[in-house]
Scaffold this motif. Sequence first.
Motif: not given
Lengths: 698, 219
Positions: A101-103, A146-149, A171-175, A198-205
């Motif tokens: 889960m991601v909250y 997840v493009y973490m610098p 959190v997304i990486a952890m999930a 926008a960047a997070v949504l791109d990542l999710v897709a």
Amino acid sequence: MKSEESVGPPVLKVENLAVAYKVRGGEVEAVQDVSFEIHRGQSLGIVGESGCGKSTVAWSIVNFLGANGYVKRGSIKFQGQELVGKTGEALRRLRGDQIAMVYQDPMQALNPSMRLGDQLREVLTVHRGLSKKEAERRCIEMLERVYMPDAAAVMKRYPHQISGGQQQRVVIAMALLNNPALVIMDEPTTALDVTVEAAVLDLVAELRRDFDTAIMFISHNLGVVARVCNHVGVMYAGEMVERARVGDLYANPQHPYTQGLMRCVPKLGSDKVSSILYPIRGRVPPPDNRPAGCIYGPRCDYAQDRCQHEHPALRPISGVGNWARCHFAEEIDAAAWTPPEEIPIPTIDQPQSDNQPIMQINELSKYYEVRGDSLRDVFGLSQPRYVKAVERVSFTVPKGKTLGIVGESGCGKSTLIKTIIGLEDSSSGEAQFMGFDITGAIQQRDTQLIRELQMVFQNPDSTMNPSYTVGQQIGRPMERFNTVPKNQIRSEVIKLLEAMRLGSNYYDRLPRQLSGGEKQRVGIARALASQPDLVLCDEPVSALDVSVQAAILNLLLEVQQQFGTTLIFIAHDLSVVRFFSDYVAVMYLGQMMEIGPAEAIYAPPYHPYTEALLSAVPIPDPKARQKRIRLEGAVPSAMNPPTGCRFNTRCPRRHLLPDPDICLTEPPWRDVGPDHQIFCHHTVETLSSFDPVIAETV
Amino acid sequence: MFVKDYMTRHPIMVAPEMRATEAQKIMSENKIRHLPVVGEGKRLVGLVTRQRLALKPDAMASLNVWEITRFLANMSVRQVMLAAKQVHTIGPDNTVERAARLMAEQKVSCLPVLDGDGVVVGILSEVDLLRAIQDMLGMTAEGVRVTMQMPDEKGQFARLATTLAEHGWGIMGIGSYPAPRRAGYYQIVVKIPQVTVEQVREVLSQIPGQEMVDIRTVV
């Protein structure tokens, strides 16, 4: 290549789910009769207003319903196995291995007292029994994914040391570390800025494609769902009222509620003169008092006798791919809809354009001194350092117009407003309001001046005294400023309440007896009570549901028409600002980047930062073609801003300049049109040559 | 073409403690033939197939009808599964043909896909391999499918490719294999989009030393 419509068993299959909470004196069915399936690599968006049971559905899947909640009927099958009635241990294992889960708030998912590396590694060492070293390697890999610098360094940091967008990426990486079959995302981007969102949504897709993960995506924002989901379910008052593929839903909504939602959101590029927002009348019924028959019936424009006693079933609508819970879906033609008479529609007669400026701000700055904790600092021996929250901002606001201010969080919008209203004094520069100097703090101001400047806050809850009645709250400014004789205050307050479309019976209510939208109306009424000339609105609608948001915006428009009030309007939603404002100012890191008439800001020529903001706005239309510009990195610290153009560290257009180093010097203000100025080294010709961010939809 | 691109990710998996009857139900409800059995951390401990669930009659010969019911009701997945060390598996970065060879040699109809430390990341079945063949030969869209037979010599394929390039034709799928029943020859199947059978026939039949075995329009 696997086809989009993947066959085979669904990852998650929910059938006729009903969830109830036990409360004093019985129980409340928060969710009734919800069914859906999610296959591998699909994402199902669940949209609806607050209180519709979206999160309850998500929680029931992982059995996080709390002590008083339970699944009353129906089944939840995950990978073929029934989850309802599973023991805690079996569920625990599933959650760790296969469901993540991601909250909404990343800070609540991360432990603030542990290093990020330890938290990430734990997932692998506990659930998989990996060695610490191997776990470390995989965590870094996933962070890079997840493009973490600078992933390796992030592992050693604490959550507060990275930005909000980066926290959500962690959190997304952890999930995803355990390669789950299903990820449940509950408003994952609501707390983030548009550019980060926008960047997070791109990542999710992207992750959905690469990992074939099934995603359940809960959001109240129709634009966000259009961007990442391929199926959508619309929930209303605990029921799913429509379910369809994303293209079908947006092109051809079948249920009257879905149609209503679409009419509530301003489209990017529409303004208050050419388009109207239509709020949905009434409000969501509480779960213990739902109407018989069709739940949406009391608010529906098409309701007939049948809707009052016969409960419609979710059924496929012939001719389209949608499923809708409506008796008359085939007969309803959304295009032929006309607003019912009881919905107030503000009339906008444009321009009594005398353009008399009511407020002039010239090179206004606000610095906060930062004290270190070394001995030198304590004795005041070291050089003082400053956070330059607002630097050399200039603008004028004509009387009766609206100035919108946009920018990412931390850009100084709120500080600017606070300086204007006097909650903070200014550090340098000039500010005049109706000829009065307003650079000082509020203590030095004349009562008359304070009366003329009022403010509407973002969160109506925290701005109202919970133990004062609505009438007392609105009456207080009248009393303080002596605008109304004491014996007429009551009638004057009721008049205002009526203007806010709240009846006189609201006079004696306490704030806790009001809904969010009603509270915000009271907030607006209080701001107007002293008959001010200028009202500053700090995100007045961002905490509200879309249907309420539409009503509040309409109300503000009407108030402006009626009282000739000038408004300064802060919002992070660019569609709302475009809709609502006559002039728009774009701020970045304390400086103004662009200012101009609203329609000019949203088309080239624009500042590269404005362009990036626009390309990040989620558009509630899956067919819209939007240019993809994503800003790298986080907003630099205001304590140590980049020299020259403050945007130079992230500017995507910097390489177009013949000499990119010129950005290290202060850019000029370029006049690109009437009242339209851009703070950039690029020439007007270059700025005009950028393509529009949103291609015309055919 | 790698295993990770064609495997089914997130397969349905069960725990070894589950009742065999429930595993059987999951398989029939979801129309699947293989059920990886995993322990803590999704590590493979075994595999249940339809054959494993078909009990041998002699195992029950000594039981009376009541005992059979109890025997079946208490049987767990662990008792019927094929244990992990007997299960053939493959890694996600292996090639599809390597997986095909393993399956053909061992006569198994599926391979659980395991990452470096034994965690199940997917499952590759015969059906997935068949899909790989379809993709390879350009099965998804319409085009002209032509089979050329040529001697197993250097430069033969280049001749074909050059001819295609001269006419500006693309290739949406291609396969090459030793010609059946003709030693020393290869056959190449090429699928070409946006052309007609006549155009292709005219051009490709002119290549010296090569023979057109078959030509047709297919979807």
